[in-house]
Design an enzyme around this catalytic site. Structure first.
Site, PDB file in Angstrom:
ATOM      1  N   ASP A  37       0.841  -1.202   0.000  1.00  0.00           N
ATOM      2  CA  ASP A  37       0.000   0.000   0.000  1.00  0.00           C
ATOM      3  C   ASP A  37       0.872   1.248   0.000  1.00  0.00           C
ATOM      4  O   ASP A  37       2.006   1.223   0.477  1.00  0.00           O
ATOM      5  CB  ASP A  37      -0.913  -0.035   1.240  1.00  0.00           C
ATOM      6  CG  ASP A  37      -2.057   0.949   1.137  1.00  0.00           C
ATOM      7  OD1 ASP A  37      -2.332   1.453   0.024  1.00  0.00           O
ATOM      8  OD2 ASP A  37      -2.687   1.233   2.180  1.00  0.00           O
ATOM      9  N   ASN A  85     -10.784  -2.980  -6.514  1.00  0.00           N
ATOM     10  CA  ASN A  85      -9.933  -2.024  -7.244  1.00  0.00           C
ATOM     11  C   ASN A  85     -10.463  -1.657  -8.630  1.00  0.00           C
ATOM     12  O   ASN A  85      -9.988  -0.689  -9.240  1.00  0.00           O
ATOM     13  CB  ASN A  85      -8.493  -2.541  -7.367  1.00  0.00           C
ATOM     14  CG  ASN A  85      -7.698  -2.441  -6.081  1.00  0.00           C
ATOM     15  OD1 ASN A  85      -6.759  -3.186  -5.839  1.00  0.00           O
ATOM     16  ND2 ASN A  85      -8.063  -1.495  -5.208  1.00  0.00           N
TER      17      ASN A  85
HETATM   18  C1  FPP Z   1      -1.886   0.161  -3.301  1.00  0.00           C
HETATM   19  O1  FPP Z   1      -1.456   1.498  -3.370  1.00  0.00           O
HETATM   20  C2  FPP Z   1      -1.298  -0.618  -4.385  1.00  0.00           C
HETATM   21  C3  FPP Z   1      -2.003  -1.261  -5.374  1.00  0.00           C
HETATM   22  C4  FPP Z   1      -3.478  -1.213  -5.447  1.00  0.00           C
HETATM   23  C5  FPP Z   1      -1.356  -1.987  -6.464  1.00  0.00           C
HETATM   24  C6  FPP Z   1      -0.070  -2.692  -6.181  1.00  0.00           C
HETATM   25  C7  FPP Z   1       0.540  -3.054  -7.470  1.00  0.00           C
HETATM   26  C8  FPP Z   1       1.869  -3.003  -7.797  1.00  0.00           C
HETATM   27  C9  FPP Z   1       2.921  -2.675  -6.849  1.00  0.00           C
HETATM   28  C10 FPP Z   1       2.314  -3.294  -9.182  1.00  0.00           C
HETATM   29  C11 FPP Z   1       2.085  -4.659  -9.750  1.00  0.00           C
HETATM   30  C12 FPP Z   1       2.350  -5.786  -8.849  1.00  0.00           C
HETATM   31  C13 FPP Z   1       3.028  -6.950  -9.154  1.00  0.00           C
HETATM   32  C14 FPP Z   1       2.956  -8.070  -8.179  1.00  0.00           C
HETATM   33  C15 FPP Z   1       3.814  -7.151 -10.368  1.00  0.00           C
HETATM   34  P1  FPP Z   1      -2.545   2.672  -3.488  1.00  0.00           P
HETATM   35  O2  FPP Z   1      -2.666   3.031  -4.920  1.00  0.00           O
HETATM   36  O3  FPP Z   1      -3.821   2.261  -2.841  1.00  0.00           O
HETATM   37  O4  FPP Z   1      -1.814   3.785  -2.674  1.00  0.00           O
HETATM   38  P2  FPP Z   1      -2.497   4.963  -1.797  1.00  0.00           P
HETATM   39  O5  FPP Z   1      -3.211   4.267  -0.671  1.00  0.00           O
HETATM   40  O6  FPP Z   1      -1.314   5.762  -1.337  1.00  0.00           O
HETATM   41  O7  FPP Z   1      -3.409   5.715  -2.707  1.00  0.00           O
END
Ligand code: FPP
Length: 261
Positions: A37, A85
């Site tokens: 996250d 998501n």
């Molecule tokens: C949460 O951060 C993260 C995600 C929803 C996506 C995670 C995906 C990756 C790191 C890339 C692909 C993964 C792999 C395994 C190849 P957020 O966007 O909710 O952050 P925020 O809470 O700060 O808005």
């Protein structure tokens, strides 16, 4: 990992080396699960579009997969995309899917070289065809590997998984008396895998966000303020060291140490 391997991996004098030297390799968590996250906040702090946080998050994924395999973690599960998501803007969803495809294409040889078995947990049939194709190739080509199992939770929801398992039990005609926790666990995406011992969440949020709801019943939780794109081997080692200090009681009581027996 042997002590010699450890020394070649972690540069002498580095924080990683200092942390790795403290690890008890006899008491590693068997399954580590991670809620990645903070990508959006990482990007916002740099006045970049949110998707740049996801892009930067790939480096953290590589580091954590490599480090986990090296130190001898049996199962690593990363939460990449939840069933919720899809509510994000279409461009963000499409960048995330593109990153997954790209990651798999670029990392497949590396996964093979490290004997890592890759598996997707989640509703794969609802993913775009091109992403499914890449996932199928990755899963098929690594299916014979015997090293670390690497699960990516994709279009995953803990409640959805439990409902699907309940439906499968009904469809299989199981009688109530035939259903117990072991049998039910075998109907989940993680059938045959040990439950997570350690659940890591980055960016400081104190929630489990519909992740592995059944499987984390007794997981030790470790939360760090570090945002996912900044997460590296040293943070993973810190989490494991903290885990090794925990007293896991599974609802029981700590057995007093009887000296001299
Ligand atoms: C949460 O951060 C993260 C995600 C929803 C996506 C995670 C995906 C990756 C790191 C890339 C692909 C993964 C792999 C395994 C190849 P957020 O966007 O909710 O952050 P925020 O809470 O700060 O808005």
């Amino acid at each position: 990992m042997s002590f010699e391997d450890l020394l070649t991996w972690a540069p002498a004098g580095s924080r990683e080396e200092a942390l790795a030297r403290q690890l008890n390799f006899e008491r590693l968590p068997v399954h580590v699960a991670v809620i990645m996250d903070g990508n959006g906040r990482w990007a916002a702090q740099r006045h970049l579009p949110r998707v740049e946080g996801h892009r930067a998050g790939i480096d953290a994924v590589r580091d954590v997969v490599e480090t986990s395999a090296r130190i001898g973690i049996d199962v690593l599960t990363l939460y990449a995309f939840s069933v919720e998501n899809w509510k994000r803007p279409p461009t963000e969803v499409s960048v995330l899917m593109g990153l997954l495809k790209r990651y798999l294409r670029l990392e497949l040889e590396n996964l093979l070289a490290n004997d890592i078995k890759f598996q997707v947990i989640g509703r794969q049939d609802e993913l775009p065809a091109d992403v499914r194709h890449e996932l199928d190739v990755g899963q098929a080509r690594t299916s014979g590997n015997r090293g670390m199992r690497f699960n990516i939770a994709l279009n995953y929801g803990g409640r959805a998984e439990i409902v699907e398992a309940a439906r499968s039990a009904i469809e299989a005609g199981l009688r109530p008396s035939e259903l117990d926790e072991q049998r039910f666990g075998d109907l989940l995406y993680t059938a045959g895998q040990p439950d997570p011992d350690l659940l890591i969440r980055t960016s400081g949020e104190m929630r489990v966000s519909n992740f592995l709801l059944w499987q984390i019943a007794y997981a030790e939780i470790w939360v760090t303020e570090t945002l996912w794109p900044d997460f590296r081997a040293r943070h993973l080692l810190e989490a494991i060291l903290d885990y090794q200090k925990r007293d896991r009681r599974y609802g029981g009581i700590t057995q007093p140490v009887v000296v001299g027996r």
